[in-house]
Every structure is written in C-alpha cells, then in structure tokens.
Design an enzyme around this catalytic site. Structure first.
Site, PDB file in Angstrom:
ATOM      1  N   LYS A 102     -27.475 -31.176 -36.969  1.00 53.37           N
ATOM      2  CA  LYS A 102     -26.837 -30.979 -38.564  1.00 53.37           C
ATOM      3  C   LYS A 102     -28.132 -30.518 -39.435  1.00 53.37           C
ATOM      4  O   LYS A 102     -28.957 -30.113 -38.987  1.00 53.37           O
ATOM      5  CB  LYS A 102     -26.033 -32.148 -39.087  1.00 53.37           C
ATOM      6  CG  LYS A 102     -24.996 -32.683 -37.995  1.00 53.37           C
ATOM      7  CD  LYS A 102     -23.841 -31.677 -37.942  1.00 53.37           C
ATOM      8  CE  LYS A 102     -22.871 -31.775 -37.342  1.00 53.37           C
ATOM      9  NZ  LYS A 102     -21.782 -30.725 -37.260  1.00 53.37           N
ATOM     10  N   SER A 105     -16.307 -28.625 -31.500  1.00 54.73           N
ATOM     11  CA  SER A 105     -17.148 -28.161 -32.763  1.00 54.73           C
ATOM     12  C   SER A 105     -15.893 -27.037 -33.589  1.00 54.73           C
ATOM     13  O   SER A 105     -15.649 -26.242 -32.874  1.00 54.73           O
ATOM     14  CB  SER A 105     -18.196 -27.313 -32.562  1.00 54.73           C
ATOM     15  OG  SER A 105     -18.697 -26.426 -33.486  1.00 54.73           O
ATOM     16  N   ASP A 135     -19.186 -35.908 -40.132  1.00 53.09           N
ATOM     17  CA  ASP A 135     -20.020 -35.718 -41.530  1.00 53.09           C
ATOM     18  C   ASP A 135     -20.131 -37.011 -42.257  1.00 53.09           C
ATOM     19  O   ASP A 135     -21.141 -37.164 -43.256  1.00 53.09           O
ATOM     20  CB  ASP A 135     -19.545 -34.994 -42.569  1.00 53.09           C
ATOM     21  CG  ASP A 135     -19.705 -33.381 -42.007  1.00 53.09           C
ATOM     22  OD1 ASP A 135     -20.619 -33.301 -40.716  1.00 53.09           O
ATOM     23  OD2 ASP A 135     -19.012 -32.292 -42.294  1.00 53.09           O
ATOM     24  N   ARG A 149     -25.989 -34.721 -47.183  1.00 54.47           N
ATOM     25  CA  ARG A 149     -25.265 -36.081 -46.880  1.00 54.47           C
ATOM     26  C   ARG A 149     -26.305 -37.210 -46.589  1.00 54.47           C
ATOM     27  O   ARG A 149     -25.953 -38.342 -46.857  1.00 54.47           O
ATOM     28  CB  ARG A 149     -24.369 -35.933 -45.921  1.00 54.47           C
ATOM     29  CG  ARG A 149     -23.396 -34.744 -46.073  1.00 54.47           C
ATOM     30  CD  ARG A 149     -22.180 -34.996 -44.961  1.00 54.47           C
ATOM     31  NE  ARG A 149     -21.437 -33.588 -45.011  1.00 54.47           N
ATOM     32  CZ  ARG A 149     -20.502 -33.240 -45.665  1.00 54.47           C
ATOM     33  NH1 ARG A 149     -20.311 -33.956 -46.862  1.00 54.47           N
ATOM     34  NH2 ARG A 149     -20.234 -32.087 -45.821  1.00 54.47           N
ATOM     35  N   LYS A 203     -14.915 -28.773 -48.440  1.00 55.14           N
ATOM     36  CA  LYS A 203     -16.100 -27.750 -48.439  1.00 55.14           C
ATOM     37  C   LYS A 203     -15.551 -26.761 -47.324  1.00 55.14           C
ATOM     38  O   LYS A 203     -15.627 -25.556 -47.362  1.00 55.14           O
ATOM     39  CB  LYS A 203     -17.264 -28.481 -48.056  1.00 55.14           C
ATOM     40  CG  LYS A 203     -18.368 -27.275 -47.806  1.00 55.14           C
ATOM     41  CD  LYS A 203     -19.758 -27.877 -47.850  1.00 55.14           C
ATOM     42  CE  LYS A 203     -20.448 -28.742 -46.685  1.00 55.14           C
ATOM     43  NZ  LYS A 203     -20.623 -27.829 -45.417  1.00 55.14           N
ATOM     44  N   GLN A 247     -16.572 -25.406 -35.948  1.00 55.64           N
ATOM     45  CA  GLN A 247     -17.184 -24.084 -36.340  1.00 55.64           C
ATOM     46  C   GLN A 247     -17.268 -22.924 -35.063  1.00 55.64           C
ATOM     47  O   GLN A 247     -17.137 -21.774 -35.504  1.00 55.64           O
ATOM     48  CB  GLN A 247     -18.687 -24.135 -36.642  1.00 55.64           C
ATOM     49  CG  GLN A 247     -18.629 -25.079 -37.969  1.00 55.64           C
ATOM     50  CD  GLN A 247     -20.059 -25.289 -38.508  1.00 55.64           C
ATOM     51  OE1 GLN A 247     -21.154 -24.981 -37.736  1.00 55.64           O
ATOM     52  NE2 GLN A 247     -20.562 -26.041 -39.537  1.00 55.64           N
TER      53      GLN A 247
HETATM   54  C1  S3P Z   1     -17.634 -27.778 -40.321  1.00 55.03           C
HETATM   55  C2  S3P Z   1     -17.499 -28.514 -38.889  1.00 55.03           C
HETATM   56  C3  S3P Z   1     -18.321 -29.402 -38.722  1.00 55.03           C
HETATM   57  C4  S3P Z   1     -19.275 -30.204 -39.676  1.00 55.03           C
HETATM   58  C5  S3P Z   1     -19.379 -29.347 -40.882  1.00 55.03           C
HETATM   59  C6  S3P Z   1     -18.277 -28.546 -41.410  1.00 55.03           C
HETATM   60  C7  S3P Z   1     -16.341 -26.999 -40.592  1.00 55.03           C
HETATM   61  O1  S3P Z   1     -19.557 -28.822 -37.867  1.00 55.03           O
HETATM   62  O2  S3P Z   1     -20.308 -31.006 -39.394  1.00 55.03           O
HETATM   63  O3  S3P Z   1     -20.068 -29.861 -42.065  1.00 55.03           O
HETATM   64  O4  S3P Z   1     -16.274 -26.506 -41.707  1.00 55.03           O
HETATM   65  O5  S3P Z   1     -15.907 -26.292 -39.697  1.00 55.03           O
HETATM   66  P1  S3P Z   1     -19.265 -28.581 -36.426  1.00 55.03           P
HETATM   67  O6  S3P Z   1     -18.000 -27.705 -36.204  1.00 55.03           O
HETATM   68  O7  S3P Z   1     -20.589 -27.867 -35.879  1.00 55.03           O
HETATM   69  O8  S3P Z   1     -19.098 -29.929 -35.860  1.00 55.03           O
END
Ligand code: S3P
Length: 425
Positions: free
Chosen positions: A339, A165, A312, A385, A20, A167
């Site tokens: 989450k 993180s 995750d 999940r 993903k 993200q």
């Molecule tokens: C992700 C980062 C994670 C993860 C999410 C996907 C990504 O979140 O939990 O399902 O693709 O960068 P965080 O970066 O907020 O921890």
C-alpha cells in the site's frame, strides 16, 4: 507535525468528505461518457484532484468548485494525446484504473507518480492488459512506474483475479469497454464494486453474478452522480468513538456499500455499539447515518475473506485492537505490504513506540491488548492512513503523541484535524 492529546470521550454530529474510490471513478467514467454530468460530494483531496488533472491533460473539460464537479465528457473515443507525462502523485487507483482506459486509445503516453507510487507493483494490471493485446510496460520485475502505454485495439479476456483487488478488476473492466467480445473477471473474494455499479448506472453493457462480472464494448451516457461520505475516512472516528466509553457520535451520509462495511462488522464482533439509520440506495450505492456509542471492546480474529471489505481500515483497526481486551489476529492481509507504505512494518514499528504489543505475521498482525498507550513522536511514512491512525492512538495516550509528516492526510481527508477538534472534549 500533528500534536494529539488524550481525550475523555468523543461527542458530536459530523460528516466526512466524499468517498475517494467513487470520486475517482466518477471523473474518469464521466470523462469518457457522452454528454455532461455533475458530481456532488466529490472528494477534493490530492489523489482525486490528481485524477481531474489527468483527465484535463487528456482533453476533458472539467469545472471544479470544492466538492462540486461538472465533467463535459468526450465520449469513449474522444480522449486526446496528452502534452507531457501524466503525473498521478500518490494515487495507485488513478494509475491502475487509467491504465485500463489508456490501453484502448489510439495514442501513446507515460504515467508516473511520487516516490511511494514508483515502488508499487503494476504487473498486476500489466499482465492482464497485455493478455488483452495492450502494449504496456513499467520498470523491473513488477512493472513499477513510470508506465508507458501505447494504445492498441484490444480483445476480450476471461480472467481469474490472482489477488483480491478492485483496482485490478476495474482496470480490466474499463479496458473491456474498448475490447472486441465479452470481457469477464472472476474473483474468489469480492473486492469493492463501485466500478461495476457506476458502469451499470451510466448505461454500459455489464452483467454481474456471483463472483463474476462481464462487460462488452459499450458507450456511456453521462448522468449526475452523488458521492456519499467515505467510510474509510469515517472509520477513524467510528473506531475511536466505539472504543472510548461514554462517547456518542453521529456520522451523517456515510457510504455503506456492503463491499466496504467490513470495519462495522469487525468492530461489532469486538463488542462495539454501532447503529445505522436513514439507509438509502442511490445508483447502486447504499448510504446512511451511523450512530456510535463507546464501550470497552474485546479482541477478535479477522480472516482473509473479510480483508477486502476493510483493507484500508486495518491501520485504525490495529490501534483499536491494542486497546481491546485480549488478542486480535489479522490474517490474509499480505496486500498491506504494497500500500502507500508497507503497513504491516509501519504499524509494528510505530505502535510499538506507543507501548502497544504488536507482532508481525507473514501476512498480517497479532496484537495483544489492552495496552496503556504512552506518548511518543511517531512516523507516518508519508502514508495518509498511517498518519490518521496514529492520531487516533494519540486520543488514548497518557502523554502527547506527535505524528511527523502528517501533511499526507490531504491525500484522502482534507480537514481531518478540524473534524477531530470538533468532537473531542
Ligand atoms: C481502491 C481499492 C483498494 C484500496 C484503495 C482504493 C479502489 O486497493 O486499498 O485504497 O478505489 O479501487 P486494491 O484494489 O489494490 O486492493
């Protein structure tokens, strides 16, 4: 509603849908690249389809047939003001990463999402993006969506991530492609690095060294991208097969980027037999086949440095910990509260209904095993999940387990039930 019965063992050879995180990034980065690129192994789940919809609204031409996607990039400056609001559904990754890209455009837009996403904190990206000069704002103290973003000219920052993180790291690095100067992100515990790997592959000026990533304003050149199977999806079957004595499962073509393989390390700590074969490296991303043999497992302690490498996978890990002999403690995992659902509260509530001994800690979970799992009707809280982790618990239950609101599984794993059916007997 998903109905699950106890099984004797798990056996077979499977593959799981594409990663993903990598699928999102492939569409976004090719969308702002020069030229066209083909993605194979793309995850056609609701979250990533939302990213395609979003990029199309921004003027990018995209052809998608199941897991094959061709993106005709518009270049770094080629996105156009969307008609209406961008709706990214359940996907925090789309909202946070796109915010980094949108902050540097020359138009304004609004990004919104579903009821779950509207409760999630966006201040973690809004704060650093504002430091870069962005005009971005949500609602309330934590800038929750809808997010209004007025594109601006940006300046580089040097930023220490306050939360581990990927993200947040990615939003800043993507904004860094538009910023004057060198944008640096520093992290104490490394989060997944797919953005960095892909930026490098597509020709960005980026350098990575111990806990520090620096990017400069740069154009990207489209190239084809191969997406491996998602280890976060594979994890449900890895964990189930590892904990069920007599099982033998092969999962082909799984992404094995070391920033994502914490679940393998922790299950091995618990005594699991997991082998890796046919390991290859593809544009910075490792992948290979996993061979899992089932046996009785024992409890372990998962400490905060490990958390970003399996964030995750904690729902399914909690299920397996309930079956293992002794105590398991999962610490430094407060992020679980923000989450797709509050996963600490959801796990305590639903695994208790199944007869497991599980306690809430301020930043994690304490689980006492082994439990004799009983039947119950359990709630997914609309969290994909959670739904799949509860389905895995059902494989070990004395009576039927029914998982309500299981449609959300399509967010990340269309075909989950079908794959599950193929390996149980
Ligand atoms: C992700 C980062 C994670 C993860 C999410 C996907 C990504 O979140 O939990 O399902 O693709 O960068 P965080 O970066 O907020 O921890």
């Amino acid at each position: 509603m998903l109905t699950i019965q106890k099984v004797e063992r798990i056996e077979g050879r499977i593959s799981v849908p594409g990663d993903k995180s990598i699928s999102h990034r492939a569409v976004m980065l090719l969308g702002i690249s020069r030229g066209s690129g083909k993605i194979d192994g793309f995850l056609p789940g609701e979250d990533c389809l939302g990213t395609i919809r979003c990029l199309r609204q921004l003027g990018v031409e995209i052809e998608q047939h199941d897991s094959v996607v061709v993106v005709h990039g518009r270049g770094r400056r080629g996105l156009t003001k969307p008609e209406g609001v961008l709706d990214v559904g359940n996907s925090g990754t789309t909202m946070r990463l796109m915010a980094g890209i949108l902050a540097g455009q020359d138009f304004a837009c609004t990004v919104t999402g579903d009821a779950s996403l509207l409760t999630r904190p966006m201040d973690r990206i809004a704060v650093p993006l504002r430091l870069m000069g962005a005009d971005i704002g949500g609602t309330g103290d934590n800038d929750s969506p809808p997010l209004r973003i007025q594109g601006k000219s940006l300046k580089a920052i040097d930023y220490i991530l306050p939360v581990a993180s990927a993200q947040v790291k990615s939003a800043i690095l993507l904004a860094g492609l538009y910023a004057d100067g060198e944008t640096t992100v520093r992290e104490t515990v490394p989060a997944r690095n797919h953005t960095e790997c892909m930026l490098e592959y597509l020709g960005a000026q980026i350098s990575m060294s111990d806990g520090q990533t620096t990017v400069r304003k740069s154009d990207l050149e489209a190239r084809d991208i191969h997406v491996p199977g998602d280890i976060s999806s594979a994890a449900f079957f890895i964990a189930a097969a590892a904990a069920l004595p007599g099982s033998h499962l092969i999962i082909e073509n799984v992404g094995l980027n070391p920033t994502r393989t914490g679940i393998i390390d922790v299950l091995r700590d618990m005594g699991a037999d997991i082998a890796i074969e046919n390991l290859v490296l593809d544009h910075g991303e490792a992948r290979g086949d996993l061979i899992v043999r089932g046996k009785a497992l024992h409890g372990t302690t998962v400490s905060s440095e490990m958390i970003p490498r399996l964030i995750d996978e904690i729902p399914v890990l909690a299920v397996i910990a309930g079956l293992a002999e002794g105590q398991t403690r999962i610490l430094g995992a407060g992020e679980l509260r923000v989450k797709e659902s509050n996963r600490i509260a959801s796990l305590v509530s639903e695994l208790s209904k199944l007869g497991m001994t599980i306690r809430e800690l301020p930043d994690g979970l304490e689980i006492e095993g082994p439990s004799c799992v009983r039947g119950a009707v359990v709630e997914s809280y609309g969290d994909h999940r959670m739904a799949m982790a509860l389905a895995i618990a059902g494989l070990f239950a004395q009576e039927t387990v029914k998982v309500r609101d299981s449609r959300c599984i399509n967010v990340s794993f269309p075909g989950f039930e079908h794959v599950l059916q193929s390996i149980v007997n």
